[in-house]
Design an enzyme around this catalytic site. Structure first.
Site, mmCIF file in Angstrom:
data_model
loop_
_atom_site.group_PDB
_atom_site.id
_atom_site.type_symbol
_atom_site.label_atom_id
_atom_site.label_comp_id
_atom_site.label_asym_id
_atom_site.label_seq_id
_atom_site.Cartn_x
_atom_site.Cartn_y
_atom_site.Cartn_z
ATOM 1 N N LYS A 90 -6.063 -1.718 4.532
ATOM 2 C CA LYS A 90 -6.437 -1.683 5.943
ATOM 3 C C LYS A 90 -8.000 -2.022 6.174
ATOM 4 C CE LYS A 90 -3.001 1.855 6.264
ATOM 5 N NZ LYS A 90 -2.531 3.428 6.836
ATOM 6 N N TYR B 101 3.959 -0.956 13.359
ATOM 7 C CA TYR B 101 4.279 0.438 13.486
ATOM 8 C C TYR B 101 5.070 0.830 14.449
ATOM 9 C CZ TYR B 101 0.076 1.341 9.998
ATOM 10 O OH TYR B 101 -0.555 1.466 9.039
ATOM 11 N N ASN C 63 -6.843 5.910 5.611
ATOM 12 C CA ASN C 63 -6.382 6.086 4.277
ATOM 13 C C ASN C 63 -6.079 4.974 3.493
ATOM 14 O OD1 ASN C 63 -4.290 5.209 5.568
ATOM 15 N ND2 ASN C 63 -2.934 7.066 5.676
ATOM 16 N N HIS D 276 -1.630 0.842 3.051
ATOM 17 C CA HIS D 276 -0.310 0.792 3.668
ATOM 18 C C HIS D 276 0.798 0.256 2.429
ATOM 19 C CE1 HIS D 276 3.233 0.736 6.051
ATOM 20 N NE2 HIS D 276 3.517 -0.570 5.350
ATOM 21 N N GLU E 268 8.723 -5.629 6.647
ATOM 22 C CA GLU E 268 7.198 -5.940 6.611
ATOM 23 C C GLU E 268 6.832 -7.006 5.892
ATOM 24 O OE1 GLU E 268 5.997 -2.201 4.883
ATOM 25 O OE2 GLU E 268 6.620 -1.089 6.781
#
Ligand code: ADP
Ligand code: MG
Length: 153
Positions: free
Chosen positions: A9, A49, A112, A115, A126
């Site tokens: 990310k 998402y 965080n 992913h 994905e």
């Protein structure tokens, strides 16, 4: 053999943690079979998402995930999906166990760092969202006989 989708990310890229995160997956024995840097658009964020688009906090997630370049990758290995999830740790860096990537590097619920697909269906969806077939570079690493016994698959 299983494939999982990984996304480093924007916080991971900005904090110069790409190398350390990629190293952890390599050290574990996972095989990188695709990788690219890109900037996620709001449209791609909504597809990635999809399960969270209706949530109250989705707009801040979209702002974060589109806020800088990311690195998308596919890793391959035995039970790769669960192995990656376990290496990431709990969603919030504040709750994730020490020794996990989020536990060691994140103190945020949103930022965080990485992913990872949460199941086989998500992984397939994905991977197809970010890569076409020609971009997937499957290969047999010569080190495989020193990573696990021949009957472990
Ligand atoms: P995971 O990435 O562990 O599968 P989720 O699917 O629950 O976690 O959420 C997707 C991502 O959305 C998280 O990784 C995190 O970046 C962000 N997120 C989760 N919960 C929140 C929240 N309450 N507020 C803002 N962002 C969140
Ligand atoms: Mg999730």
């Amino acid at each position: 053999m299983q494939r999982s989708f990984i996304l480093l990310k924007p916080d991971c890229v900005q904090r110069r943690l790409m190398g350390q995160v990629i190293s952890r997956f390599e050290q574990k024995g996972l095989n990188f079979v695709a990788m690219k840097m890109l900037q996620i658009t709001p449209d791609l964020a909504k597809q990635h998402y999809a399960e969270h688009v209706e949530k109250a906090w989705y707009p801040t997630l979209e702002g974060f995930i589109t806020g800088g370049p990311v690195v998308a990758a596919v890793v391959e290995g035995l039970e790769a999906i669960q192995v990656v999830r376990d290496m990431l740790g709990a969603t919030s860096g504040l709750k994730a166990s020490a020794g996990t990537i989020r536990g060691d590097f994140s103190s945020s619920r949103q930022m965080n760092l990485v992913h990872g697909s949460d199941g086989p269906e998500a992984a397939e969806r994905e991977i197809a969202l970010y890569f076409n077939d020609e971009e997937l570079c499957g290969y047999e690493p010569t080190i495989t006989p020193w990573l696990r016994a021949a009957d472990e698959d």
